[in-house]
Design a protein around this motif. Structure first.
Motif, PDB file in Angstrom:
ATOM      1  N   TRP A  18       5.278  -5.603 -11.828  1.00  0.00           N
ATOM      2  CA  TRP A  18       5.117  -4.196 -11.435  1.00  0.00           C
ATOM      3  C   TRP A  18       6.480  -3.505 -11.290  1.00  0.00           C
ATOM      4  N   LYS A  62       3.838   1.659  -1.289  1.00  0.00           N
ATOM      5  CA  LYS A  62       4.381   1.800  -2.651  1.00  0.00           C
ATOM      6  C   LYS A  62       3.307   2.374  -3.574  1.00  0.00           C
ATOM      7  N   GLN A  63       2.094   1.850  -3.464  1.00  0.00           N
ATOM      8  CA  GLN A  63       0.989   2.321  -4.304  1.00  0.00           C
ATOM      9  C   GLN A  63       0.684   3.791  -4.027  1.00  0.00           C
ATOM     10  N   LYS A  64       0.652   4.177  -2.769  1.00  0.00           N
ATOM     11  CA  LYS A  64       0.364   5.566  -2.392  1.00  0.00           C
ATOM     12  C   LYS A  64       1.449   6.505  -2.936  1.00  0.00           C
ATOM     13  N   ASP A 124       0.815  -1.219   0.000  1.00  0.00           N
ATOM     14  CA  ASP A 124       0.000   0.000   0.000  1.00  0.00           C
ATOM     15  C   ASP A 124       0.849   1.269   0.000  1.00  0.00           C
ATOM     16  N   PHE A 165       3.392   5.941  -5.488  1.00  0.00           N
ATOM     17  CA  PHE A 165       3.279   5.939  -6.943  1.00  0.00           C
ATOM     18  C   PHE A 165       2.210   6.941  -7.393  1.00  0.00           C
ATOM     19  N   ILE A 166       1.065   6.933  -6.725  1.00  0.00           N
ATOM     20  CA  ILE A 166      -0.011   7.876  -7.067  1.00  0.00           C
ATOM     21  C   ILE A 166       0.460   9.314  -6.837  1.00  0.00           C
ATOM     22  N   ILE A 224      -0.312  -3.905  -7.885  1.00  0.00           N
ATOM     23  CA  ILE A 224       0.930  -3.692  -7.144  1.00  0.00           C
ATOM     24  C   ILE A 224       1.603  -5.017  -6.776  1.00  0.00           C
ATOM     25  N   GLN A 274      -0.442   1.712 -13.964  1.00  0.00           N
ATOM     26  CA  GLN A 274      -1.735   1.877 -13.291  1.00  0.00           C
ATOM     27  C   GLN A 274      -2.667   0.700 -13.553  1.00  0.00           C
TER      28      GLN A 274
END
Length: 153
Positions: A94, A29-31, A27, A33-34, A89, A85
């Motif tokens: 990825w 990493k995803q945050k 999470d 990335f955004i 993830i 996107q």
């Protein structure tokens, strides 16, 4: 402030964010990335609306080619962002996809700082570069607001 100094400052921030993404998982990493996507997208829009047009208009053929290459690299980065996107993830590809994005962005930032900045400083006066700072920041703020509205929907 000179808009090119602001662009360089933001590039440094992007480089740090890229490293943080590489060193994160799940999470977080995803945050991150955004966050990177949102900041870079606004940054690119601001460059294309505020800085690139005057440089392209006044530059010699080599300078015009540099501006066009910068725009094409923005498109290449946007494409790679879209690929990532659409990839979960946890997908084993990825990190490889992100590595390609990192190469594209790093190459672009280095080239922009080494080639585009030189051209911009040749064709725009110091006062013009300073006058572009506020419109650059305003364009980025507009994009950020649009993105926040999209996320609320």
């Amino acid at each position: 402030m000179d808009v090119l100094k602001e662009i360089k400052k933001e590039h440094d921030e992007f480089r740090k964010l890229i490293k943080n993404i590489e060193n994160s998982k799940g999470d977080k990493k995803q945050k991150l990335f955004i966050e990177l996507y949102t900041k870079i997208k606004g940054h690119h829009e601001a460059e294309e609306r505020v800085v690139f047009p005057d440089v392209k208009e006044r530059a010699d053929e080599d300078g015009k080619d540099t501006v066009m290459e910068m725009i094409e690299e923005h498109s290449l980065g946007a494409y790679q962002f879209s690929v990532i996107q659409r990839t979960g993830i946890d997908n084993e590809t990825w990190d490889a996809k992100f590595s390609v994005l990192k190469e594209v962005l790093t190459h672009h930032m280095d080239e922009e700082e080494n080639e585009f900045f030189k051209t911009a400083r040749e064709v725009l006066k110091k006062e013009e570069l300073e006058a572009k700072y506020d419109p650059f920041e305003n364009t980025m703020d507009e994009y950020k607001k649009k993105q926040e509205e999209k996320l609320k929907q």
